[in-house]
Design an enzyme around this catalytic site. Structure first.
Site, PDB file in Angstrom:
ATOM      1  N   THR A  96     -40.307   8.806  72.687  1.00  0.00           N
ATOM      2  CA  THR A  96     -41.080   8.261  73.806  1.00  0.00           C
ATOM      3  C   THR A  96     -41.181   6.736  73.760  1.00  0.00           C
ATOM      4  O   THR A  96     -40.948   6.060  74.762  1.00  0.00           O
ATOM      5  CB  THR A  96     -42.487   8.875  73.825  1.00  0.00           C
ATOM      6  OG1 THR A  96     -42.359  10.284  74.020  1.00  0.00           O
ATOM      7  CG2 THR A  96     -43.334   8.286  74.943  1.00  0.00           C
ATOM      8  N   ASN A 117     -41.584   6.096  67.586  1.00  0.00           N
ATOM      9  CA  ASN A 117     -43.013   6.085  67.928  1.00  0.00           C
ATOM     10  C   ASN A 117     -43.801   5.495  66.767  1.00  0.00           C
ATOM     11  O   ASN A 117     -44.725   4.712  66.960  1.00  0.00           O
ATOM     12  CB  ASN A 117     -43.493   7.499  68.237  1.00  0.00           C
ATOM     13  CG  ASN A 117     -42.881   8.068  69.504  1.00  0.00           C
ATOM     14  OD1 ASN A 117     -42.499   7.328  70.405  1.00  0.00           O
ATOM     15  ND2 ASN A 117     -42.783   9.386  69.571  1.00  0.00           N
ATOM     16  N   ASP A 322     -44.161  16.359  78.661  1.00  0.00           N
ATOM     17  CA  ASP A 322     -43.785  16.331  77.250  1.00  0.00           C
ATOM     18  C   ASP A 322     -44.666  17.272  76.432  1.00  0.00           C
ATOM     19  O   ASP A 322     -44.168  18.042  75.601  1.00  0.00           O
ATOM     20  CB  ASP A 322     -43.902  14.903  76.712  1.00  0.00           C
ATOM     21  CG  ASP A 322     -43.426  14.776  75.275  1.00  0.00           C
ATOM     22  OD1 ASP A 322     -42.216  14.955  75.033  1.00  0.00           O
ATOM     23  OD2 ASP A 322     -44.254  14.513  74.384  1.00  0.00           O
ATOM     24  N   HIS A 326     -43.240  20.515  74.412  1.00  0.00           N
ATOM     25  CA  HIS A 326     -43.431  20.694  72.973  1.00  0.00           C
ATOM     26  C   HIS A 326     -44.130  22.019  72.667  1.00  0.00           C
ATOM     27  O   HIS A 326     -43.834  22.669  71.664  1.00  0.00           O
ATOM     28  CB  HIS A 326     -44.249  19.541  72.405  1.00  0.00           C
ATOM     29  CG  HIS A 326     -43.445  18.322  72.093  1.00  0.00           C
ATOM     30  ND1 HIS A 326     -42.496  18.284  71.094  1.00  0.00           N
ATOM     31  CD2 HIS A 326     -43.454  17.073  72.646  1.00  0.00           C
ATOM     32  CE1 HIS A 326     -41.948  17.074  71.051  1.00  0.00           C
ATOM     33  NE2 HIS A 326     -42.499  16.326  71.981  1.00  0.00           N
ATOM     34  N   HIS A 370     -36.461  10.776  77.441  1.00  0.00           N
ATOM     35  CA  HIS A 370     -35.602  11.602  76.591  1.00  0.00           C
ATOM     36  C   HIS A 370     -35.559  12.998  77.198  1.00  0.00           C
ATOM     37  O   HIS A 370     -36.327  13.309  78.116  1.00  0.00           O
ATOM     38  CB  HIS A 370     -36.122  11.676  75.146  1.00  0.00           C
ATOM     39  CG  HIS A 370     -37.559  12.094  75.044  1.00  0.00           C
ATOM     40  ND1 HIS A 370     -37.986  13.389  75.246  1.00  0.00           N
ATOM     41  CD2 HIS A 370     -38.690  11.383  74.778  1.00  0.00           C
ATOM     42  CE1 HIS A 370     -39.293  13.458  75.094  1.00  0.00           C
ATOM     43  NE2 HIS A 370     -39.758  12.258  74.831  1.00  0.00           N
TER      44      HIS A 370
END
Length: 562
Positions: A96, A117, A322, A326, A370
């Site tokens: 990210t 990150n 995101d 996840h 991404h």
């Protein structure tokens, strides 16, 4: 002769008078321009540029869910704008922080310095966070969640360049549930960046890098209970039986929420919030994106963005995608519903821009930071090579090797982000050559199961790779910040739990992401020609007629512009 002389004198005086009047007129025009008018070139620029980054959006989410989208969101961008269908990240790692920085700086971690990150800082010998800044204070909360700034990003963004070009008159605002998703795109000169602080507060916050107190419109939004209104039941937008583009609702590949036995619809968020960090549960639902749109629209009104001829920039990042990915994975019903609802939110947002800024007065681009891998456990069930790395076993074997080869494991200072940082001071003190140590470790690690490639810092800094994973690694390698050894795992092998998706590799499932442009100055069309993430910032810079970000390596995509 006298008459001729007098005529020349009067003519000269008249010309001087005209010149004097012309100077006054020019001076008045210049003063008028400085108060908001622009020259003819500037009048072709949009009043507002909206940059949209959808966190963890694979390209195929555009095509797989296409039939479920309405006409006003993703399809509007495709049908009215330009679709770059072969758009990729050209570096590793695909996370990210680096993603958002690369979109807006027009370059890669090699130059902008956001190599992850979090990463190990070799100078102070500790892990650091990409937006961390202990020299600023939180604004809008007493929690340390506001101690953030873009101080670790080494280069300018196109939003910085627009601020400089307009003599700081064009505004820049960054908005995201995640601090890094708001801060890095907004750049160093932003008027403000706002991110969502959940837990027991549910408020939008900032830092003293930007301001000493929240503007009235932000405080009013925080007290409006807008966030609290989303503590409701999350069920599918359409009948779940029509969600044929995703797998079964009940399966073994999803995480879910604490307090609910199965990761299946519906989800009673009001009942689940106390066991899932309060307001933070909203981040892992499509309502996190809805809340982001709510706040972005208030920002446009509160900051009067796009209301004059000087271009403003609004950077919006949708982070909920995101969190959902996840938690539930690429093929889940939850991810499908999240994108269906994001499409509705985009439609709502674009309709607001049409009214507030004016149709034809703004330009939008949409991309992602991404992609994501299919859950490896699911891939295994489909007999596709994939799996999970046994890091404990690897570390044990590696430590044994160090003790056998060098009589010590003190050569290693840190292992993180698929990189090994050597203790160079110790290596020098025992009389070893750093390049020899690096190559010895490379030769050892390449023999390990599911390690596809291993490279040394020496190789990264002395070789010039032009294609393949080697090139992507090199574009992500920052000599000052990156490690001594870089490891690459086998495709679809990850360090992660057995449920949900993750990202970070240089493979197509992580690098291939959407790139859509639409609005003022954008032509209609599509291309399969390869584009890369660093091309975005130079393209917007060219559209605005401003300087490219100072370390930009991408190229302007001239064919997307009118």
């Amino acid at each position: 002769m006298i008459k001729q002389s007098l005529f020349l004198i009067f003519t000269f005086a008249f010309m001087m008078s005209c010149q004097s009047q012309k100077k006054v007129a020019v001076s008045e025009t210049e003063d008028f321009t400085s108060k908001g008018q622009t020259n003819s070139y500037d009048q072709d620029a949009p009043k507002l540029v909206v940059g949209i980054v959808v966190d963890q959006m694979r390209y195929d989410y555009l095509t797989r869910f296409y039939a479920k989208y309405g006409d006003g969101g993703f399809k509007r961008m495709i049908n009215e704008g330009f679709n770059c269908k072969n758009n990729h990240f050209n570096y590793v790692p695909t996370y990210t922080g680096p993603g958002h920085a690369s979109v807006y700086t027009g370059t890669t971690p090699k130059y902008h310095g956001i190599i992850g990150n979090n990463w190990y800082d070799k100078e102070i010998q500790t892990m650091v966070y990409c937006a961390q800044d202990d020299n600023v204070l939180s604004v809008g909360t007493t929690d340390d969640a506001g101690k953030m700034s873009p101080n670790r990003m080494k280069t300018t963004t196109f939003s910085d360049e627009n601020r400089l070009f307009t003599q700081m008159q064009g505004k820049t605002i960054g908005i995201s549930l995640k601090d890094r998703g708001a801060i890095l795109p907004a750049g160093h000169t932003a008027n403000a960046a706002y991110w969502f602080h959940g837990r027991d507060e549910g408020v939008w916050i900032s830092s003293t890098f930007y301001m000493n107190e929240l503007p009235t419109w932000v405080s009013n939004f925080n007290t409006s209970k807008a966030a609290e209104s989303y503590f409701k039941t999350w069920d599918t937008y359409y009948d779940i039986s029509t969600y044929t583009e995703s797998g079964p609702d009940e399966n073994a590949f999803e995480g879910g929420f604490k307090g609910k036995e199965k990761a299946t619809f519906p989800y009673d968020l009001a009942a689940l919030k106390d066991e899932n960090r309060g307001f933070d549960i909203l981040k892992a639902t499509p309502y996190g994106n809805s809340l982001t749109v709510d706040f972005a629209m208030e920002a446009i009104k509160g900051e009067a963005l796009g209301q004059d001829a000087i271009t403003d920039v609004l950077a919006v990042s949708f982070s909920a995608t995101d969190y959902v990915g996840h938690n539930f994975g690429v093929s889940s019903k939850e991810i499908e519903d999240t994108y269906i609802r994001l499409d509705k939110d985009l439609e709502r947002f674009f309709q607001f821009l049409d009214t507030q800024v004016g149709t034809g007065n703004y330009t939008v681009f949409l991309t992602a930071d991404h992609g994501a891998v299919e859950v490896p456990a699911f891939l295994q069930s489909m007999k596709i090579p994939s799996g999970y790395l046994n890091n404990t076993e690897t570390r044990t074997r590696f430590t044994d090797y160090l003790n056998a080869k060098f009589k010590s494991s003190d050569l290693i200072e840190n292992i993180s982000n698929d990189q090994i940082f050597l203790n160079r001071t110790y290596i020098d003190s025992i009389g070893l050559n750093i390049n020899m140590v690096q190559e010895s470790i490379v030769n050892e690690l390449i023999t390990y199961t599911h390690v596809e490639k291993v490279f040394s810092a020496h190789t990264m800094t002395t070789s010039n790779f032009t294609n393949g994973i080697e090139s992507l690694l090199q574009n992500g390698y920052n000599q000052k910040r990156s490690g001594d050894i870089i490891l690459v795992a086998d495709p679809a092998y990850i360090s992660y739990g057995k449920t949900g998706s993750t990202h970070g590799s240089g493979l197509n499932y992580d690098t291939h992401v959407p790139l859509l442009f639409f609005g003022k100055g954008i032509t209609h069309g599509e291309t399969y020609q390869k584009t890369v993430i660093p091309d975005i910032a130079p393209t917007i810079s060219a559209l605005l007629g401003i300087s490219f970000p100072n370390a930009a390596t991408g190229q302007p995509l001239g064919y997307v512009m009118d």
